[in-house]
Motif scaffolding. Sequence first.
Motif, mmCIF file in Angstrom:
data_model
loop_
_atom_site.group_PDB
_atom_site.id
_atom_site.type_symbol
_atom_site.label_atom_id
_atom_site.label_comp_id
_atom_site.label_asym_id
_atom_site.label_seq_id
_atom_site.Cartn_x
_atom_site.Cartn_y
_atom_site.Cartn_z
ATOM 1 N N CYS A 197 0.836 -1.203 0.000
ATOM 2 C CA CYS A 197 0.000 0.000 0.000
ATOM 3 C C CYS A 197 0.869 1.251 0.000
ATOM 4 N N SER A 198 1.972 1.183 -0.695
ATOM 5 C CA SER A 198 2.911 2.309 -0.731
ATOM 6 C C SER A 198 2.430 3.376 -1.705
ATOM 7 N N ILE A 199 2.740 4.623 -1.385
ATOM 8 C CA ILE A 199 2.472 5.741 -2.279
ATOM 9 C C ILE A 199 3.712 5.963 -3.134
ATOM 10 N N PRO A 200 3.607 5.903 -4.462
ATOM 11 C CA PRO A 200 4.781 6.116 -5.316
ATOM 12 C C PRO A 200 5.430 7.474 -5.058
ATOM 13 N N GLU A 201 6.740 7.522 -5.184
ATOM 14 C CA GLU A 201 7.470 8.755 -4.895
ATOM 15 C C GLU A 201 7.276 9.803 -5.982
ATOM 16 N N ARG A 202 7.276 9.397 -7.246
ATOM 17 C CA ARG A 202 7.183 10.362 -8.349
ATOM 18 C C ARG A 202 5.738 10.733 -8.631
ATOM 19 N N SER A 203 5.507 12.005 -8.916
ATOM 20 C CA SER A 203 4.159 12.506 -9.160
ATOM 21 C C SER A 203 3.482 11.743 -10.296
ATOM 22 N N LYS A 204 4.222 11.485 -11.363
ATOM 23 C CA LYS A 204 3.665 10.773 -12.520
ATOM 24 C C LYS A 204 3.209 9.379 -12.117
ATOM 25 N N ASP A 205 4.005 8.716 -11.281
ATOM 26 C CA ASP A 205 3.654 7.361 -10.844
ATOM 27 C C ASP A 205 2.444 7.382 -9.917
ATOM 28 N N ARG A 206 2.338 8.426 -9.058
ATOM 29 C CA ARG A 206 1.176 8.536 -8.167
ATOM 30 C C ARG A 206 -0.106 8.690 -8.966
ATOM 31 N N ALA A 207 -0.034 9.494 -10.035
ATOM 32 C CA ALA A 207 -1.208 9.704 -10.883
ATOM 33 C C ALA A 207 -1.625 8.406 -11.572
ATOM 34 N N SER A 208 -0.643 7.665 -12.061
ATOM 35 C CA SER A 208 -0.939 6.394 -12.741
ATOM 36 C C SER A 208 -1.541 5.384 -11.772
ATOM 37 N N ALA A 209 -0.994 5.337 -10.550
ATOM 38 C CA ALA A 209 -1.513 4.404 -9.543
ATOM 39 C C ALA A 209 -2.948 4.754 -9.167
ATOM 40 N N ALA A 210 -3.231 6.048 -9.038
ATOM 41 C CA ALA A 210 -4.586 6.481 -8.695
ATOM 42 C C ALA A 210 -5.573 6.097 -9.788
ATOM 43 N N LEU A 211 -5.174 6.275 -11.040
ATOM 44 C CA LEU A 211 -6.041 5.923 -12.164
ATOM 45 C C LEU A 211 -6.297 4.415 -12.192
ATOM 46 N N ALA A 212 -5.285 3.630 -11.839
ATOM 47 C CA ALA A 212 -5.428 2.173 -11.853
ATOM 48 C C ALA A 212 -6.367 1.676 -10.756
ATOM 49 N N ARG A 213 -6.355 2.322 -9.578
ATOM 50 C CA ARG A 213 -7.199 1.842 -8.479
ATOM 51 C C ARG A 213 -8.581 2.486 -8.455
ATOM 52 N N LEU A 214 -8.803 3.525 -9.255
ATOM 53 C CA LEU A 214 -10.088 4.217 -9.246
ATOM 54 C C LEU A 214 -11.264 3.285 -9.548
ATOM 55 N N PRO A 215 -11.191 2.384 -10.554
ATOM 56 C CA PRO A 215 -12.348 1.510 -10.828
ATOM 57 C C PRO A 215 -12.769 0.679 -9.623
ATOM 58 N N ASP A 216 -11.798 0.147 -8.855
ATOM 59 C CA ASP A 216 -12.146 -0.655 -7.679
ATOM 60 C C ASP A 216 -12.794 0.198 -6.599
ATOM 61 N N LEU A 217 -12.257 1.401 -6.379
ATOM 62 C CA LEU A 217 -12.836 2.292 -5.382
ATOM 63 C C LEU A 217 -14.246 2.721 -5.789
ATOM 64 N N ALA A 218 -14.430 2.994 -7.089
ATOM 65 C CA ALA A 218 -15.747 3.395 -7.578
ATOM 66 C C ALA A 218 -16.752 2.245 -7.465
ATOM 67 N N LYS A 219 -16.281 1.026 -7.680
ATOM 68 C CA LYS A 219 -17.156 -0.143 -7.614
ATOM 69 C C LYS A 219 -17.776 -0.296 -6.229
ATOM 70 N N ARG A 220 -17.036 0.104 -5.188
ATOM 71 C CA ARG A 220 -17.563 0.005 -3.825
ATOM 72 C C ARG A 220 -18.767 0.913 -3.625
ATOM 73 N N GLU A 221 -18.845 1.979 -4.416
ATOM 74 C CA GLU A 221 -19.996 2.888 -4.366
ATOM 75 C C GLU A 221 -20.983 2.602 -5.487
ATOM 76 N N ASN A 222 -20.764 1.470 -6.202
ATOM 77 C CA ASN A 222 -21.621 1.094 -7.324
ATOM 78 C C ASN A 222 -21.621 2.191 -8.394
ATOM 79 N N LEU A 223 -20.421 2.680 -8.718
ATOM 80 C CA LEU A 223 -20.258 3.725 -9.717
ATOM 81 C C LEU A 223 -19.288 3.280 -10.806
ATOM 82 N N ASN A 224 -19.459 3.864 -11.974
ATOM 83 C CA ASN A 224 -18.471 3.719 -13.045
ATOM 84 C C ASN A 224 -18.359 5.055 -13.763
ATOM 85 N N PHE A 225 -17.294 5.245 -14.517
ATOM 86 C CA PHE A 225 -17.031 6.517 -15.176
ATOM 87 C C PHE A 225 -17.149 6.390 -16.691
#
Length: 334
Positions: A145-173
């Motif tokens: 559950c580490s936060i990537p050090e580089r800003s670009k990597d943090r953005a990519s990680a957030a985009l990758a986990r967003l679908p799972d987080l949204a699914k918990r609220e029964n949402l999609n984009f």
Amino acid sequence: MEKNAKQILLIVGDDDYAAETETKQAISEHVPEDYRSSAVEIVSGTAANAESQLASIRECLASIQTPPFLDPVKLTWWKDVTFLPGGGRGGKITDEVKDALERFADSLAKNPLPDNQWLVITASKLLKTSIFAKRMKDLAEIKDCSIPERSKDRASAALARLPDLAKRENLNFEQGADRAFLAKTGPNTRTIASELAKMRTYLGEDNHTVTAADVAAITSASGDEIEIWELTDALASRNPARIISTLRNFQGDSGWAIMLSTVIERWFRDLIVAKAGGGGDDWKSRKNASAASGFTLTELRVARYRMLSLREKLVSSQPAAEYVEMEILRTVKR
């Protein structure tokens, strides 16, 4: 080893929300709800010196060696361990603590947990090349559950986990709305989850697709707004433990008590309007109406009066934080 891998969970990383979510999921999976107050034993891993670190190791070992007494299961949570290899002050721990951790891992290998016991370990850092880490790799399921050090990597990680987080609220984009959403929230997992909960309320029960227009209408990156949202949700729940936990997020801020008394007074004023049938059909009005349904009109009026009185007292004096907490809790006492 296969059995133990399912019974030991090692969660490592500085994304506290992701680590907290993984822990809650493990508790939910292994401990029936009726037993969670007694069958989950928390051992603090926050220790500043070698003496307290060794004591924490002994306490955790004693916990996993003690079978459940009256409950059918037991889960030991060694929480926020600050002295795993790579996690001490300056990344270093004493040789005595290092050896104790290695003996702890050896004990887990030689004495597998019974079928009705589990161990969860959470820590912000762990040196992967350490002997302890290598031994735990064979014993435990390890979640990063580490936060990537580089800003670009943090953005990519957030985009990758967003679908799972949204699914918990029964949402999609819809296409492109996910990036617009993250451009506002940033990559912090807790912020993303809070904004998704807000989006769920905004869209209503029947709409599950988030559009770019929805993002523009309701999503905010304001940390203050997100925390206020969490506080009013806690007040609406009328759960004292949840309220106190949320209140303490504000207590390091200058003028926090006056600010909260003002915010809460206005919130109760809005609920009075909603209870009387006022307000519109926008998301905020719907949310206020839902919260107001948990109170009588008299309770709301008394609660607002308490906050007005508290604010007057705060202007003329400086009562202790405990007093402020108790006055706020009284607004939702049943």
